[in-house]
Design a protein around this motif. Structure first.
Motif, PDB file in Angstrom:
ATOM      1  N   MET A 116       0.831  -1.192   0.000  1.00 32.74           N
ATOM      2  CA  MET A 116       0.000   0.000   0.000  1.00 32.74           C
ATOM      3  C   MET A 116       0.870   1.248   0.000  1.00 32.74           C
ATOM      4  O   MET A 116       1.871   1.299   0.703  1.00 32.74           O
ATOM      5  CB  MET A 116      -0.897   0.053   1.229  1.00 32.74           C
ATOM      6  N   LYS A 117       0.373   2.239  -0.753  1.00 34.80           N
ATOM      7  CA  LYS A 117       1.071   3.517  -0.789  1.00 34.80           C
ATOM      8  C   LYS A 117       0.591   4.371   0.358  1.00 34.80           C
ATOM      9  O   LYS A 117      -0.588   4.412   0.676  1.00 34.80           O
ATOM     10  CB  LYS A 117       0.790   4.254  -2.088  1.00 34.80           C
ATOM     11  N   LYS A 118       1.518   5.083   0.908  1.00 34.70           N
ATOM     12  CA  LYS A 118       1.180   5.999   1.977  1.00 34.70           C
ATOM     13  C   LYS A 118       0.949   7.381   1.364  1.00 34.70           C
ATOM     14  O   LYS A 118       1.786   7.903   0.635  1.00 34.70           O
ATOM     15  CB  LYS A 118       2.301   6.048   3.005  1.00 34.70           C
ATOM     16  N   ILE A 119      -0.191   7.976   1.636  1.00 34.61           N
ATOM     17  CA  ILE A 119      -0.538   9.293   1.108  1.00 34.61           C
ATOM     18  C   ILE A 119      -0.091  10.340   2.114  1.00 34.61           C
ATOM     19  O   ILE A 119      -0.488  10.303   3.279  1.00 34.61           O
ATOM     20  CB  ILE A 119      -2.044   9.407   0.848  1.00 34.61           C
ATOM     21  N   SER A 120       0.734  11.258   1.637  1.00 43.56           N
ATOM     22  CA  SER A 120       1.210  12.300   2.549  1.00 43.56           C
ATOM     23  C   SER A 120       0.151  13.393   2.679  1.00 43.56           C
ATOM     24  O   SER A 120      -0.562  13.712   1.738  1.00 43.56           O
ATOM     25  CB  SER A 120       2.528  12.895   2.053  1.00 43.56           C
ATOM     26  N   SER A 121       0.066  13.947   3.837  1.00 47.09           N
ATOM     27  CA  SER A 121      -0.940  14.977   4.103  1.00 47.09           C
ATOM     28  C   SER A 121      -0.441  16.381   3.797  1.00 47.09           C
ATOM     29  O   SER A 121      -1.216  17.316   3.748  1.00 47.09           O
ATOM     30  CB  SER A 121      -1.409  14.901   5.549  1.00 47.09           C
ATOM     31  N   THR A 122       0.851  16.534   3.595  1.00 51.12           N
ATOM     32  CA  THR A 122       1.378  17.865   3.296  1.00 51.12           C
ATOM     33  C   THR A 122       1.379  18.093   1.790  1.00 51.12           C
ATOM     34  O   THR A 122       1.819  17.228   1.028  1.00 51.12           O
ATOM     35  CB  THR A 122       2.816  18.028   3.831  1.00 51.12           C
ATOM     36  N   PRO A 123       0.858  19.235   1.342  1.00 51.17           N
ATOM     37  CA  PRO A 123       0.835  19.508  -0.100  1.00 51.17           C
ATOM     38  C   PRO A 123       2.230  19.842  -0.613  1.00 51.17           C
ATOM     39  O   PRO A 123       3.066  20.374   0.104  1.00 51.17           O
ATOM     40  CB  PRO A 123      -0.090  20.715  -0.219  1.00 51.17           C
ATOM     41  N   VAL A 124       2.459  19.505  -1.848  1.00 47.20           N
ATOM     42  CA  VAL A 124       3.734  19.803  -2.479  1.00 47.20           C
ATOM     43  C   VAL A 124       3.674  21.231  -3.006  1.00 47.20           C
ATOM     44  O   VAL A 124       2.793  21.590  -3.779  1.00 47.20           O
ATOM     45  CB  VAL A 124       4.014  18.830  -3.644  1.00 47.20           C
ATOM     46  N   ILE A 125       4.601  22.045  -2.583  1.00 50.00           N
ATOM     47  CA  ILE A 125       4.640  23.452  -2.987  1.00 50.00           C
ATOM     48  C   ILE A 125       5.697  23.602  -4.071  1.00 50.00           C
ATOM     49  O   ILE A 125       6.864  23.255  -3.861  1.00 50.00           O
ATOM     50  CB  ILE A 125       4.951  24.369  -1.791  1.00 50.00           C
ATOM     51  N   LYS A 126       5.252  24.099  -5.225  1.00 51.46           N
ATOM     52  CA  LYS A 126       6.183  24.316  -6.318  1.00 51.46           C
ATOM     53  C   LYS A 126       6.804  25.697  -6.183  1.00 51.46           C
ATOM     54  O   LYS A 126       6.119  26.656  -5.847  1.00 51.46           O
ATOM     55  CB  LYS A 126       5.468  24.210  -7.658  1.00 51.46           C
ATOM     56  N   LYS A 127       8.079  25.749  -6.428  1.00 45.82           N
ATOM     57  CA  LYS A 127       8.785  27.014  -6.352  1.00 45.82           C
ATOM     58  C   LYS A 127       8.464  27.843  -7.584  1.00 45.82           C
ATOM     59  O   LYS A 127       8.486  27.344  -8.709  1.00 45.82           O
ATOM     60  CB  LYS A 127      10.279  26.765  -6.272  1.00 45.82           C
ATOM     61  N   ARG A 128       8.146  29.114  -7.366  1.00 49.40           N
ATOM     62  CA  ARG A 128       7.855  30.014  -8.482  1.00 49.40           C
ATOM     63  C   ARG A 128       9.151  30.405  -9.159  1.00 49.40           C
ATOM     64  O   ARG A 128      10.132  30.756  -8.511  1.00 49.40           O
ATOM     65  CB  ARG A 128       7.158  31.275  -7.989  1.00 49.40           C
ATOM     66  N   THR A 129       9.136  30.346 -10.460  1.00 53.67           N
ATOM     67  CA  THR A 129      10.307  30.776 -11.209  1.00 53.67           C
ATOM     68  C   THR A 129       9.990  32.087 -11.888  1.00 53.67           C
ATOM     69  O   THR A 129       8.877  32.293 -12.379  1.00 53.67           O
ATOM     70  CB  THR A 129      10.705  29.730 -12.273  1.00 53.67           C
ATOM     71  N   ARG A 130      10.938  32.942 -11.894  1.00 52.00           N
ATOM     72  CA  ARG A 130      10.760  34.256 -12.495  1.00 52.00           C
ATOM     73  C   ARG A 130      10.949  34.144 -14.001  1.00 52.00           C
ATOM     74  O   ARG A 130      11.888  33.522 -14.483  1.00 52.00           O
ATOM     75  CB  ARG A 130      11.770  35.224 -11.900  1.00 52.00           C
ATOM     76  N   ARG A 131      10.021  34.777 -14.750  1.00 50.10           N
ATOM     77  CA  ARG A 131      10.120  34.750 -16.204  1.00 50.10           C
ATOM     78  C   ARG A 131      11.114  35.807 -16.682  1.00 50.10           C
ATOM     79  O   ARG A 131      11.242  36.878 -16.083  1.00 50.10           O
ATOM     80  CB  ARG A 131       8.757  35.009 -16.833  1.00 50.10           C
ATOM     81  N   THR A 132      11.778  35.505 -17.776  1.00 55.93           N
ATOM     82  CA  THR A 132      12.747  36.444 -18.331  1.00 55.93           C
ATOM     83  C   THR A 132      12.012  37.558 -19.068  1.00 55.93           C
ATOM     84  O   THR A 132      10.815  37.475 -19.331  1.00 55.93           O
ATOM     85  CB  THR A 132      13.698  35.725 -19.318  1.00 55.93           C
ATOM     86  N   LYS A 133      12.750  38.598 -19.424  1.00 55.22           N
ATOM     87  CA  LYS A 133      12.143  39.718 -20.151  1.00 55.22           C
ATOM     88  C   LYS A 133      11.591  39.273 -21.489  1.00 55.22           C
ATOM     89  O   LYS A 133      10.574  39.775 -21.951  1.00 55.22           O
ATOM     90  CB  LYS A 133      13.155  40.853 -20.334  1.00 55.22           C
ATOM     91  N   GLU A 134      12.273  38.339 -22.133  1.00 60.44           N
ATOM     92  CA  GLU A 134      11.790  37.837 -23.432  1.00 60.44           C
ATOM     93  C   GLU A 134      10.457  37.118 -23.262  1.00 60.44           C
ATOM     94  O   GLU A 134       9.583  37.215 -24.105  1.00 60.44           O
ATOM     95  CB  GLU A 134      12.818  36.904 -24.073  1.00 60.44           C
ATOM     96  N   GLU A 135      10.303  36.390 -22.172  1.00 61.45           N
ATOM     97  CA  GLU A 135       9.050  35.684 -21.927  1.00 61.45           C
ATOM     98  C   GLU A 135       7.935  36.642 -21.531  1.00 61.45           C
ATOM     99  O   GLU A 135       6.769  36.373 -21.782  1.00 61.45           O
ATOM    100  CB  GLU A 135       9.234  34.638 -20.819  1.00 61.45           C
ATOM    101  N   LEU A 136       8.284  37.755 -20.917  1.00 64.09           N
ATOM    102  CA  LEU A 136       7.286  38.727 -20.485  1.00 64.09           C
ATOM    103  C   LEU A 136       6.773  39.593 -21.628  1.00 64.09           C
ATOM    104  O   LEU A 136       5.716  40.192 -21.520  1.00 64.09           O
ATOM    105  CB  LEU A 136       7.854  39.630 -19.386  1.00 64.09           C
ATOM    106  N   LYS A 137       7.506  39.674 -22.709  1.00 61.82           N
ATOM    107  CA  LYS A 137       7.072  40.500 -23.832  1.00 61.82           C
ATOM    108  C   LYS A 137       5.767  39.949 -24.388  1.00 61.82           C
ATOM    109  O   LYS A 137       5.609  38.746 -24.571  1.00 61.82           O
ATOM    110  CB  LYS A 137       8.123  40.531 -24.942  1.00 61.82           C
ATOM    111  N   ASP A 138       4.851  40.839 -24.665  1.00 64.25           N
ATOM    112  CA  ASP A 138       3.531  40.432 -25.144  1.00 64.25           C
ATOM    113  C   ASP A 138       3.422  40.663 -26.645  1.00 64.25           C
ATOM    114  O   ASP A 138       2.534  41.342 -27.122  1.00 64.25           O
ATOM    115  CB  ASP A 138       2.443  41.199 -24.387  1.00 64.25           C
TER     116      ASP A 138
END
Length: 158
Positions: free
Chosen positions: A1-23
């Motif tokens: 049996m798999k044990k289900i953890s009660s703590t949620p996994v928090i993903k680290k936010r990554t900052r987008r580069t200026k090229e990615e921010l251009k619209d």
């Protein structure tokens, strides 16, 4: 049996580069080539028409325009203005100007003009409503309601 953890996994936010921010959702070089082709053949390609429509649609999503109830009217006016500018060959090709910024500016001004027109219409309507209201109040021609105590009071007056 798999044990289900009660703590949620928090993903680290990554900052987008200026090229990615251009619209930039339209390639200006491709747009200029399509405009040059249109100026030579007087036939608007589907891709160029799609680009014009995309500019108007995306500008309508901007935070200074998205809350207006007549946004689709503004987008339609912007498309008409941009197509008129194309038909009249207002954009100068090969001079170094960005066609995307030129047509975005045309659409922006079309949005502003539509807002001004609707504000003027709204102000005219408010002014008319105020005049009619004052006229009715001054002449005591108030709208009657059935079983209103106000009407009963005035109908019993001599």
């Amino acid at each position: 049996m798999k044990k289900i953890s009660s703590t949620p996994v928090i993903k680290k936010r990554t900052r987008r580069t200026k090229e990615e921010l251009k619209d930039v959702y339209i390639d200006p070089v491709e747009m200029e080539n399509l405009i040059i082709e249109y100026y030579k053949t007087d036939h608007i390609s589907d891709k160029l028409a799609e680009m014009v429509q995309t500019i108007a649609t995306r500008l309508g999503l901007a935070r200074n325009f998205y809350s207006y109830s007549f946004k689709t009217e503004m987008q339609g006016d912007a498309i008409i203005k941009m197509m008129t500018a194309l038909r009249r060959k207002r954009f100068k090709c090969g001079v170094g100007y960005n066609p995307f910024s030129y047509f975005t500016k045309v659409a922006y001004h079309a949005f502003q003009n539509c807002i001004k027109k609707n504000k003027r219409d709204f102000d005219t309507l408010k002014r008319y409503q105020q005049e009619v209201y004052e006229d009715h109040v001054c002449t005591h021609n108030l709208a009657s309601r059935k079983n209103s105590s106000h009407n009963e009071y005035y109908s019993n007056q001599p």
